[in-house]
Write a protein that holds these residues in place. Sequence first.
Motif, short mmCIF file in Angstrom:
data_model
loop_
_atom_site.label_atom_id
_atom_site.label_comp_id
_atom_site.label_asym_id
_atom_site.label_seq_id
_atom_site.Cartn_x
_atom_site.Cartn_y
_atom_site.Cartn_z
N LEU A 39 0.84 -1.19 0.00
CA LEU A 39 0.00 0.00 0.00
C LEU A 39 0.88 1.24 0.00
N ARG A 40 0.99 1.86 -1.15
CA ARG A 40 1.84 3.03 -1.32
C ARG A 40 1.10 4.05 -2.18
N PHE A 41 1.59 5.27 -2.15
CA PHE A 41 0.94 6.35 -2.90
C PHE A 41 0.95 6.07 -4.39
N GLY A 42 1.98 5.35 -4.86
CA GLY A 42 2.10 5.06 -6.27
C GLY A 42 0.97 4.20 -6.83
N LEU A 43 0.17 3.57 -5.96
CA LEU A 43 -0.99 2.81 -6.45
C LEU A 43 -2.02 3.73 -7.08
N LEU A 44 -2.06 4.97 -6.63
CA LEU A 44 -3.06 5.91 -7.13
C LEU A 44 -2.62 6.49 -8.47
N PRO A 45 -3.52 6.54 -9.44
CA PRO A 45 -3.17 7.10 -10.76
C PRO A 45 -3.23 8.62 -10.75
N TRP A 46 -2.45 9.22 -9.85
CA TRP A 46 -2.58 10.66 -9.63
C TRP A 46 -2.18 11.49 -10.86
N GLN A 47 -1.20 10.99 -11.61
CA GLN A 47 -0.80 11.74 -12.81
C GLN A 47 -1.92 11.73 -13.86
N LEU A 48 -2.56 10.57 -14.02
CA LEU A 48 -3.68 10.47 -14.96
C LEU A 48 -4.83 11.36 -14.53
N VAL A 49 -5.15 11.35 -13.22
CA VAL A 49 -6.25 12.17 -12.71
C VAL A 49 -5.93 13.65 -12.87
N LEU A 50 -4.68 14.02 -12.62
CA LEU A 50 -4.29 15.42 -12.77
C LEU A 50 -4.41 15.86 -14.23
N LEU A 51 -3.94 15.01 -15.14
CA LEU A 51 -4.05 15.34 -16.56
C LEU A 51 -5.51 15.44 -16.99
N ALA A 52 -6.33 14.46 -16.60
CA ALA A 52 -7.74 14.47 -16.98
C ALA A 52 -8.44 15.72 -16.43
N SER A 53 -8.16 16.06 -15.18
CA SER A 53 -8.78 17.25 -14.57
C SER A 53 -8.38 18.51 -15.33
N GLY A 54 -7.10 18.62 -15.67
CA GLY A 54 -6.64 19.79 -16.41
C GLY A 54 -7.27 19.88 -17.78
N LEU A 55 -7.37 18.73 -18.47
CA LEU A 55 -8.00 18.72 -19.78
C LEU A 55 -9.47 19.11 -19.70
#
Length: 384
Positions: free
Chosen positions: A243-259
């Motif tokens: 269980l680590r932060f890297g499990l979360l697709p935070w880069q994808l979510v950030l990109l999608a939110s920005g788009l």
Amino acid sequence: MRTAIVGAALLVLGGVAAVTGLLPWSDALALWDRVWPILLFVIAVTVVTELASEAGVFTVIAQQTARWGRGRAWLLWLLVVAVAALSTIFLSLDTTAVLLTPVVIVLARHAGLDPLPFALTTVWLANTGSLLLPVSNLTNLLAQHAMGDPSPLQFAALMWAPAAVAIILPMVVVAVISRKQLRVRYVTGEEEGVEDPVLFWISAAVVAALVPLLVSGIPVWLPASAAAVVLITVFAVRRRDVLRFGLLPWQLVLLASGLFLFIEALHANGLGTLLARVSGSGESPLDLLRLSLTGMVGANAIDNLPAYLALEPAAGSPVRLAALLIGVNAGPLITPWASLATLLWHQRLSSFDVRIRWRRYVLLGLLVAPVTVVVATLALAATA
């Protein structure tokens, strides 16, 4: 990290548009109300699939697939086609690109086969196989809302014909160009055991239970979130180090939110009017082809998600939205940046030291994408 940087920059630009009045706050709030369930689903289903992979679920599937192949490369490839299609349809294209790609590479090497036909199969099916259900692609979830929230079965009833075409045509091309590699026989190597049977069986049960719930008509973020909570709880007890932060697709979510925010700001300032002229109107076969091909060009130029968002207001009806989905889902096979799934796929290939020349990838895409989009659109026109 580049994905996160681009997403953050787009969020800043969208925020500036909102602060300066270029994007009305009412539009921004309406956008948030629309997209937060989608983003939550992406986070939850990514956590589920990552943890299921850690538990060995996908490795066992690969090993069982190798046994079912009975030493024939062509039969093994057909089984990979089936698994990749089902993974994309029920667990999303990013699951296929991120998790199934390393599985098929290991599977091919385990059998002593060339991994490239199998890798090409996963990336093409991750895109073209994502038409049938709302959960298959983020663009589908957006379109489902724009269509008036049809049930998954109603959505599939509209999309089944183009979805079938978009799966079959690219796979025929793979079979033809890889015919020599697929005529050989193989012998499977030693199989890996399951490290923690309890984790494996619980994870397998959660995935098996999640699949029908995703097509039951329940808002998809609910079962996906529940499945993620169950697996996180079990892993916290048995393998906390996973269980680590890297499990979360935070880069994808950030990109999608920005788009989302950036394209909404552009729409508030006339983008929709311009694109409506380009993509036309009407539901004749030629009108639908005009829209789907515009979507394909847009996806390969700027990525399929912003291409969909830019063209959605010009679609205007369920059938036209379906044509747009054909363009932005089945069309992004040409440029490396046409979909995030393709970039993630290439990242996985590089980590396994599998090389593919982008020139060859682009040329194959130029051959396959337009034909697939045209035939799938005509199938939609004939059945809608």
